[in-house]
Write a protein that holds these residues in place. Structure first.
Motif, PDB file in Angstrom:
ATOM      1  N   UNK A  54      38.910  24.972  41.221  1.00  0.00           N
ATOM      2  CA  UNK A  54      39.138  25.954  42.287  1.00  0.00           C
ATOM      3  C   UNK A  54      40.618  26.311  42.371  1.00  0.00           C
ATOM      4  N   UNK A  55      41.465  25.302  42.258  1.00  0.00           N
ATOM      5  CA  UNK A  55      42.906  25.547  42.296  1.00  0.00           C
ATOM      6  C   UNK A  55      43.332  26.443  41.131  1.00  0.00           C
ATOM      7  N   UNK A  56      42.748  26.216  39.976  1.00  0.00           N
ATOM      8  CA  UNK A  56      43.081  27.027  38.809  1.00  0.00           C
ATOM      9  C   UNK A  56      42.710  28.495  39.031  1.00  0.00           C
ATOM     10  N   UNK A  57      41.536  28.724  39.641  1.00  0.00           N
ATOM     11  CA  UNK A  57      41.104  30.093  39.938  1.00  0.00           C
ATOM     12  C   UNK A  57      42.095  30.764  40.879  1.00  0.00           C
ATOM     13  N   UNK A  58      42.467  30.079  41.952  1.00  0.00           N
ATOM     14  CA  UNK A  58      43.369  30.675  42.934  1.00  0.00           C
ATOM     15  C   UNK A  58      44.751  30.943  42.348  1.00  0.00           C
ATOM     16  N   UNK A  59      45.230  30.025  41.527  1.00  0.00           N
ATOM     17  CA  UNK A  59      46.545  30.221  40.897  1.00  0.00           C
ATOM     18  C   UNK A  59      46.541  31.448  39.994  1.00  0.00           C
ATOM     19  N   UNK A  60      45.476  31.598  39.204  1.00  0.00           N
ATOM     20  CA  UNK A  60      45.418  32.713  38.261  1.00  0.00           C
ATOM     21  C   UNK A  60      45.243  34.056  38.981  1.00  0.00           C
ATOM     22  N   UNK A  61      44.546  34.042  40.104  1.00  0.00           N
ATOM     23  CA  UNK A  61      44.253  35.296  40.796  1.00  0.00           C
ATOM     24  C   UNK A  61      45.271  35.628  41.885  1.00  0.00           C
ATOM     25  N   UNK A  62      46.243  34.759  42.091  1.00  0.00           N
ATOM     26  CA  UNK A  62      47.238  34.996  43.140  1.00  0.00           C
ATOM     27  C   UNK A  62      48.038  36.267  42.883  1.00  0.00           C
ATOM     28  N   UNK A  63      48.107  36.685  41.640  1.00  0.00           N
ATOM     29  CA  UNK A  63      48.849  37.908  41.318  1.00  0.00           C
ATOM     30  C   UNK A  63      48.138  39.186  41.723  1.00  0.00           C
ATOM     31  N   UNK A  64      46.868  39.102  42.104  1.00  0.00           N
ATOM     32  CA  UNK A  64      46.123  40.281  42.565  1.00  0.00           C
ATOM     33  C   UNK A  64      46.478  40.523  44.034  1.00  0.00           C
ATOM     34  N   UNK A  65      47.406  41.407  44.284  1.00  0.00           N
ATOM     35  CA  UNK A  65      47.960  41.580  45.628  1.00  0.00           C
ATOM     36  C   UNK A  65      46.955  42.119  46.635  1.00  0.00           C
ATOM     37  N   UNK A  66      45.910  42.796  46.174  1.00  0.00           N
ATOM     38  CA  UNK A  66      44.918  43.328  47.106  1.00  0.00           C
ATOM     39  C   UNK A  66      43.826  42.308  47.434  1.00  0.00           C
ATOM     40  N   UNK A  67      43.812  41.188  46.738  1.00  0.00           N
ATOM     41  CA  UNK A  67      42.794  40.154  46.991  1.00  0.00           C
ATOM     42  C   UNK A  67      43.135  39.407  48.275  1.00  0.00           C
TER      43      UNK A  67
END
Length: 509
Positions: free
Chosen positions: A440-453
């Protein structure tokens, strides 16, 4: 409901049989003003307006109220109509509808039961009956009677402007050169009056497999059917719950299908005749302005080729398919649609690799803003079709739901490159998949760059629960779950994504 008001005795009070005109109304307000202010001062209540007081006094004698409509200024109709409805003055209501000086009259939603059966009958009587010259020679300009629930958000051409009043006037006629007290001689005679449209949302439902149309929907349908064209029913939203398709087909035959914008069908019966399904889809295909179609609990033996009857739909944007089994049938169902969908919900339909492959190659893939695939086993589609699909939708996708798709940690990791390309993604749901805390942490780290998420619903980590299978779990360690949640929040703050809202399966259950 407006408060009742009773005036104290007054030597110069207005007698209800006195001829009513604008001057008399003005005198009445002046007579009431002093006593009203004294009564309000003693009671501590907010005062009713003088218009309200005059309307209530006038309605003490309905014959006088009906006669007053002939010369009543246009601006006083809303106040008098509100008082007439609040007081249940059916005779005045009928007469007011016959003389209504505006194109639209809003009465609220039938589901809210804001109008009684007697008042509804009075309104419809006013729409159908021809007024006598003795009662009121004034000609009605009413074109639309509106019962829609969220009226202020509708785009109906005849009722596009609203005010906060419970009885709404729209498109007020701009005729400054005309005297509002004098009937327009150019208007058509009453018996040649154009049909009046009734705008409403219909909610049809049965119980335990039995269906009997009753209440307001039944009454309106009967009146429309017997009106010989005087009334036209324009339904915007149609909700059907456990109604036999044969009965539903009969009801659809009474509606103006081109006016329907949304259909929600919940049909729990596991058996229905193919001929009834074909007739139903034929009717739906004639709903030329249909934008949203929800089909829930369609029979297992549902013939997917019936969807070819929907090919004429040119405005369909949202399609929800929530039922038993569509394995290998998705192409038959969607290929006939001429316009790309913006929302596609396929819940628990046993999709196959061929279904996902077709979807990734269809006209819909590059236009989808919302994709819901929950309840389908997608574990065999990664690597493969699911990655390709996410790559195709990455340019437009805003909401993705992969709940209960039997995805393991390695499969979810394989999807991350495609997910990271979804630059417009606003919400992601992937709970009820077996993923560890580190996953779960890996998913959040990778997707943190999606500013609209901004919203993510994640699964209960495998370390916090004993999974019985891919969908069920027990012996939840809530203390550990709270610790993991706090850890995830700290990580997001470190990544400067404290604006992202995190919830888990226990929060949304």
């Amino acid at each position: 409901m407006r408060r009742a008001w009773s005036a104290p005795g007054h030597a110069g009070s207005y007698h209800p049989k006195e001829k009513m005109n604008y001057h008399n109304l003005h005198l009445l307000w002046q007579r009431r003003k002093h006593d009203t202010c004294r009564s309000v001062e003693m009671s501590g209540q907010d005062p009713l307006s003088l218009l309200d007081l005059a309307a209530q006094s006038l309605l003490n004698d309905e014959d006088s109220a009906v006669r007053a409509l002939e010369k009543l200024p246009v601006g006083l109709f809303p106040t008098l109509s509100t008082a007439a409805f609040d007081g249940g003055h059916t005779k005045t209501v009928t007469a007011m509808v016959q003389a209504w000086p505006f194109p639209c009259l809003r009465l609220g939603s039938l589901r809210d039961q804001s109008i009684t059966q007697d008042l509804l009958e009075a309104v419809l009587d006013g729409l159908e009956l021809v007024p006598t010259s003795a009662a009121c020679p004034r000609r009605s300009k009413l074109k639309v009677l509106d019962f829609t629930h969220d009226f202020e958000h509708s785009n109906w051409e005849e009722c596009s402007e609203t005010t906060p009043a419970p009885f709404v006037i729209t498109h007020m006629l701009e005729e400054p050169e005309a005297d509002p007290l004098v009937p327009n001689s150019k208007e058509q005679p009453p018996h040649h009056r154009e049909p009046v449209e009734i705008h409403t949302d219909l909610f049809l439902g049965g119980l335990f497999g039995f269906f009997h149309l009753s209440g307001f929907p039944s009454y309106i349908l009967q009146r429309v059917e017997k009106s010989h064209g005087c009334l036209r029913l324009r339904c915007r939203t149609l909700v059907i719950n456990q109604v036999p398709l044969r009965s539903l087909v009969e009801i659809l035959g009474m509606l103006e299908l081109e006016t329907i914008r949304e259909v929600r069908l919940h049909h729990r019966s596991r058996f229905c005749f193919r001929s009834d399904l074909i007739q139903f889809f034929t009717h739906v295909g004639q709903m030329s302005n249909l934008g949203h179609l929800i089909m829930n609990d369609i029979p297992w033996d549902f013939p997917a080729d019936c969807f070819s009857l929907l090919s004429p739909l040119g405005h369909l944007q949202k399609l929800h398919l929530i039922f038993g089994c569509l394995s290998g049938q998705l192409q038959k169902m969607l290929s006939g649609l001429q316009k790309p969908l913006e929302t596609l919900v396929i819940n628990g339909c046993r999709l196959t690799e061929n279904d996902i492959t077709y979807l990734s190659q269809s006209i819909h893939a590059t236009h989808l803003k919302e994709l819901v695939l929950c309840g389908n086993n997608l574990s065999q589609m990664v690597p493969g079709p699911l990655e390709v699909l996410l790559g195709e939708v990455s340019g437009t996708l805003q909401h993705l739901n992969l709940r209960s798709c039997r995805l393991k940690e390695a499969q979810l990791r394989a999807l991350l490159p495609a997910l990271c390309c979804c630059s417009h993604l606003r919400s992601l749901v992937f709970y009820d998949n077996v993923i560890s805390t580190s996953g779960i942490m890996n998913v959040l780290q990778r997707l943190a760059g999606l500013k609209e998420l901004k919203r993510v619903q994640y699964p209960v980590p495998a370390e916090c629960v004993v999974y019985l299978d891919e969908y069920r779990w027990g012996n939840l360690n809530r203390v550990e779950l709270a610790r993991v949640h706090a850890k995830l929040q700290e990580m997001l703050q470190a990544l400067r994504r404290a604006d992202m809202e995190l919830t888990n399966a226990t929060s949304v259950a």
